[in-house]
Design a protein around this motif. Structure first.
Motif, PDB file in Angstrom:
ATOM      1  N   GLN A   1       3.424   3.639   7.761  1.00  0.00           N
ATOM      2  CA  GLN A   1       3.165   2.850   6.566  1.00  0.00           C
ATOM      3  C   GLN A   1       2.549   3.719   5.460  1.00  0.00           C
ATOM      4  O   GLN A   1       1.643   3.290   4.734  1.00  0.00           O
TER       5      GLN A   1
ATOM      6  N   LEU B   1       9.397   1.010   2.995  1.00  0.00           N
ATOM      7  CA  LEU B   1       9.076   2.275   2.348  1.00  0.00           C
ATOM      8  C   LEU B   1      10.247   2.745   1.488  1.00  0.00           C
ATOM      9  O   LEU B   1      11.410   2.654   1.895  1.00  0.00           O
TER      10      LEU B   1
ATOM     11  N   HIS C   1       5.287  -1.706  -7.541  1.00  0.00           N
ATOM     12  CA  HIS C   1       4.827  -1.704  -6.146  1.00  0.00           C
ATOM     13  C   HIS C   1       3.351  -2.080  -6.121  1.00  0.00           C
ATOM     14  O   HIS C   1       2.483  -1.236  -5.868  1.00  0.00           O
TER      15      HIS C   1
ATOM     16  N   PHE D   1       1.115  -0.961  -3.184  1.00  0.00           N
ATOM     17  CA  PHE D   1       0.921   0.449  -2.859  1.00  0.00           C
ATOM     18  C   PHE D   1      -0.506   0.865  -3.231  1.00  0.00           C
ATOM     19  O   PHE D   1      -1.000   0.526  -4.307  1.00  0.00           O
TER      20      PHE D   1
ATOM     21  N   ALA E   1       1.321   2.250   2.077  1.00  0.00           N
ATOM     22  CA  ALA E   1       2.335   1.261   1.709  1.00  0.00           C
ATOM     23  C   ALA E   1       2.527   0.264   2.831  1.00  0.00           C
ATOM     24  O   ALA E   1       3.647   0.009   3.286  1.00  0.00           O
TER      25      ALA E   1
ATOM     26  N   THR F   1       5.348  -3.298   3.690  1.00  0.00           N
ATOM     27  CA  THR F   1       6.464  -3.274   2.758  1.00  0.00           C
ATOM     28  C   THR F   1       7.483  -2.241   3.224  1.00  0.00           C
ATOM     29  O   THR F   1       7.167  -1.335   4.007  1.00  0.00           O
TER      30      THR F   1
END
Length: 376
Positions: free
Chosen positions: A277, A324, A302, A305, A319, A322
């Motif tokens: 992640q 990548l 994003h 992020f 991240a 979600t």
């Protein structure tokens, strides 16, 4: 803060070497207009610091919207402003020795630009006697970085008298007032301005005219604009925000209702998936400044992020939860502190409607060659 990725996406971005500095002129123009609206559409009340703008091409856009008065810190910034025909530039940084001689040299080369400097002592004032350079007295606003003691109005008056006809006014940089516009911050800012007005009164009582009073970087601009004591006097009051030309995550939080948008982003490329992640892109702190802390940026499109502590060339980004982005995918980063970020790049790409319309040099990046002075 949510910004639409489509507003910043560059066509054929995969062809660009990254990290790259992207500037969006239409957003720059909007940010300039938003600042002027805050000032009653009176460009004469704005003396922006160009440490953020950095590019002659951007300073020229400001001039095109009626802005004539500027601040700067370095001789290279001064030279950039003069080269694009700025009318009036204050070197808002105490210079001495070869730096002072270079200011005089630039003033001689660009006689149409009125150039002034800051002083806080008789010794500094003596450097400028007979040069034709204007002089502002720097007053310590409580930030305790530079300037004369704000409680010593008599000493300030004596120095202004000593400066004589070259004395132009007072400089008060309240950069330590950073909180959003709120009642307690109003009181803190206004109390400082009351003391500043006491100094103005002392000067006027002594028969010394104060032509200009300069206050308020970006966070304090609302206080400088709303303080009633700055209107109706014999002097012109100017605020000096510079970050607002581009904006960053900090200024957008400080001035959330001013109509600003980020006009500068750093284009980066995903280069690694080091953890399930986590991704890494190629925009470390040599690209996106980390001087204001971590996270040092936000990733457009994003919201989840979380940029982590960067190294020189690498920026790891958490991240979680979600999908990548693939290795090679482009990211658009809004700096937390745009001023030193712009200073990291030699060139900027001007982006209009997704297209690169020009490449502009970051003309005031860094400092002049130490051997620039003609006398060397």
């Amino acid at each position: 803060m949510k910004w639409l990725l489509d507003s910043y996406r560059v066509n054929n971005a995969e062809q660009l070497i990254t990290p790259a500095l992207l500037i969006y002129p239409k957003i720059v123009d909007n940010n300039i207009r938003a600042t002027l609206a805050m000032l009653g559409n009176n460009p004469d009340r704005w003396r922006p610091h160009i440490k953020t703008a950095k590019l002659g091409a951007i300073v020229r856009r400001m001039i095109d919207q009626g802005i004539r008065n500027f601040k700067c810190s370095t001789t290279l910034e001064l030279l950039t402003a003069c080269q694009v025909n700025a009318s009036d530039v204050l070197v808002a940084f105490a210079v001495t020795g070869a730096n002072a001689r270079r200011v005089v040299e630039i003033a001689g080369a660009y006689p149409k630009t009125r150039i002034s400097v800051l002083v806080e002592s008789s010794a500094q004032a003596a450097l400028w006697r007979g040069t034709g350079i204007g002089v502002f007295i720097d007053v310590n606003s409580g930030m305790n970085r530079t300037g004369m003691d704000q409680t010593h109005a008599e000493a300030i008056t004596a120095l202004a008298s000593e400066i004589g006809p070259a004395f132009r006014g007072l400089h008060w940089y309240d950069g330590h007032i950073k909180a959003p516009h709120a009642a307690e911050q109003d009181q803190r800012a206004y109390a400082g301005y009351d003391r500043l007005m006491g100094i103005v009164a002392a000067l006027e009582t002594a028969g010394i005219g104060v032509g200009e009073v300069i206050t308020s970087g970006t966070p304090a601009t609302p206080y400088g604009v709303s303080y009633s004591g700055f209107t109706g006097g014999k002097f012109i009051h100017r605020v000096s925000p510079g970050t607002v030309v581009y904006n960053d995550t900090s200024s957008l939080q400080q001035l959330p209702d001013a109509g600003y948008a980020p006009a500068v982003v750093v284009l980066a490329t995903v280069i690694s998936h080091p953890l399930p992640q986590q991704i890494t892109c190629d925009a470390g702190h040599k690209s996106v400044s980390v001087d204001s802390g971590v996270p040092n940026c936000a990733v457009i499109g994003h919201a989840g992020f979380n940029p982590l502590k960067p190294s020189e060339e690498h920026l790891p980004i958490e991240a979680a939860g979600t999908t990548l982005p693939a290795i090679g995918e482009k990211l658009y980063l809004i700096p937390r502190h745009v001023c030193p970020t712009v200073n990291n790049f030699d060139q900027a790409l001007m982006i209009v409607d997704g297209e690169i319309v020009s490449t502009e040099p970051v003309t005031a990046r860094g400092h002049e060659n130490p051997l620039t002075l003609t006398a060397v």
